[in-house]
Design a protein around this motif. Structure first.
Motif, PDB file in Angstrom:
ATOM      1  N   GLU A  11     -15.406   1.522 -78.194  1.00 52.16           N
ATOM      2  CA  GLU A  11     -14.251   2.003 -78.961  1.00 52.16           C
ATOM      3  C   GLU A  11     -14.070   1.202 -80.250  1.00 52.16           C
ATOM      4  O   GLU A  11     -13.746   1.764 -81.294  1.00 52.16           O
ATOM      5  N   LEU A  14     -16.657   2.332 -82.811  1.00 53.44           N
ATOM      6  CA  LEU A  14     -16.304   3.639 -83.373  1.00 53.44           C
ATOM      7  C   LEU A  14     -15.169   3.516 -84.393  1.00 53.44           C
ATOM      8  O   LEU A  14     -15.209   4.140 -85.463  1.00 53.44           O
ATOM      9  N   GLU A  15     -14.165   2.729 -84.063  1.00 55.15           N
ATOM     10  CA  GLU A  15     -13.043   2.570 -84.987  1.00 55.15           C
ATOM     11  C   GLU A  15     -13.481   1.857 -86.266  1.00 55.15           C
ATOM     12  O   GLU A  15     -13.112   2.259 -87.376  1.00 55.15           O
ATOM     13  N   ALA A  17     -16.467   1.838 -87.482  1.00 58.40           N
ATOM     14  CA  ALA A  17     -17.368   2.738 -88.205  1.00 58.40           C
ATOM     15  C   ALA A  17     -16.611   3.730 -89.082  1.00 58.40           C
ATOM     16  O   ALA A  17     -17.146   4.203 -90.095  1.00 58.40           O
ATOM     17  N   GLU A  18     -15.386   4.056 -88.720  1.00 56.41           N
ATOM     18  CA  GLU A  18     -14.593   4.985 -89.526  1.00 56.41           C
ATOM     19  C   GLU A  18     -13.960   4.330 -90.746  1.00 56.41           C
ATOM     20  O   GLU A  18     -13.621   5.022 -91.713  1.00 56.41           O
ATOM     21  N   LEU A  19     -13.802   3.027 -90.741  1.00 54.28           N
ATOM     22  CA  LEU A  19     -13.114   2.362 -91.858  1.00 54.28           C
ATOM     23  C   LEU A  19     -13.783   2.633 -93.209  1.00 54.28           C
ATOM     24  O   LEU A  19     -13.085   3.008 -94.164  1.00 54.28           O
ATOM     25  N   SER A  21     -15.626   5.159 -94.187  1.00 52.89           N
ATOM     26  CA  SER A  21     -15.430   6.567 -94.555  1.00 52.89           C
ATOM     27  C   SER A  21     -13.999   6.809 -94.998  1.00 52.89           C
ATOM     28  O   SER A  21     -13.756   7.500 -96.000  1.00 52.89           O
ATOM     29  N   ARG A  22     -13.060   6.260 -94.286  1.00 48.16           N
ATOM     30  CA  ARG A  22     -11.657   6.407 -94.677  1.00 48.16           C
ATOM     31  C   ARG A  22     -11.401   5.745 -96.032  1.00 48.16           C
ATOM     32  O   ARG A  22     -10.657   6.261 -96.868  1.00 48.16           O
ATOM     33  N   TYR A  23     -12.030   4.608 -96.248  1.00 50.31           N
ATOM     34  CA  TYR A  23     -11.929   3.900 -97.524  1.00 50.31           C
ATOM     35  C   TYR A  23     -12.443   4.789 -98.662  1.00 50.31           C
ATOM     36  O   TYR A  23     -11.763   4.976 -99.667  1.00 50.31           O
ATOM     37  N   GLN A  76     -24.487   1.743 -91.904  1.00 50.89           N
ATOM     38  CA  GLN A  76     -23.588   0.672 -91.516  1.00 50.89           C
ATOM     39  C   GLN A  76     -24.145  -0.144 -90.349  1.00 50.89           C
ATOM     40  O   GLN A  76     -24.719   0.395 -89.405  1.00 50.89           O
ATOM     41  N   ARG A 119      -5.464  -2.362 -83.513  1.00 47.83           N
ATOM     42  CA  ARG A 119      -6.196  -1.577 -84.516  1.00 47.83           C
ATOM     43  C   ARG A 119      -7.083  -2.482 -85.354  1.00 47.83           C
ATOM     44  O   ARG A 119      -6.728  -3.627 -85.635  1.00 47.83           O
TER      45      ARG A 119
END
Length: 182
Positions: A11, A14-15, A17-19, A21-23, A76, A119
């Motif tokens: 988990e 995964l979280e 790994a999204e940072l 993309s969100r950035y 990444q 988080r």
């Protein structure tokens, strides 16, 4: 490793790994609130001070130096140190519109992550460019061509010890294959 620990590791990966993309999406949308929310509350924003408000002021200033942008990320890696700390790197190809120029830049971000209140956040991001040029050009001897009001220096791949060690053992066998180094 126990099943709950393995699940937490998955988990976390995964979280984290999204940072990036969100950035990238927040940056390109100029959504400064979403952008700075990806960082720890007490983020060091350099000369602007500490905290998300300071970081928001910094991004507001930087993002007004060009009009549109798109950041494409890939490759990444994440190293989780413990339950609340991790580091990682990611490659990025970004394009920025500035007047009549459309500049492409390739870079690597080196990140520090921290989990707070369950988080994951960025603590710090450092970018290390390979090159930047107008999209109609090829990288040349300087490897960096950018609008004059933006300071940028090529750092990659020369900052990597493995790169320097590889070439210390001998230059390319075919003379003239490489452009001049920056």
């Amino acid at each position: 490793m126990s099943p709950p620990d393995r699940l937490d590791l998955v988990e976390s990966r995964l979280e984290i790994a999204e940072l990036p993309s969100r950035y990238a999406m927040a940056l390109d949308a100029r959504d400064l609130d979403a952008l700075v929310a990806l960082f720890v509350e007490d983020v060091d924003a350099g000369a602007q001070g500490n905290g998300r408000d300071a970081l928001k002021r910094w991004y507001d200033k930087v993002l007004r130096k060009f009009y549109r942008s798109i950041h494409l990320i890939c490759g990444q890696t994440v190293d989780i140190t413990d339950a609340t700390h991790a580091t990682g790197s990611i490659y990025c190809r970004a394009e920025h519109e500035d007047g009549d120029g459309w500049y492409v830049i390739t870079m690597r971000y080196d990140d520090v992550y921290e989990r707070r209140d369950g988080r994951w956040y960025f603590v710090r991001r450092r970018e290390y460019p390979w090159y930047s040029v107008d999209v109609t050009e090829r990288p040349g001897p300087d490897f960096v061509r950018w609008p004059p009001d933006i300071e940028l220096r090529a750092a990659m791949p020369h900052r990597l010890q493995s790169w320097r060690s590889f070439w210390d053992r001998g230059d390319p066998a075919v003379p003239g294959r490489l452009s001049r180094q920056p």
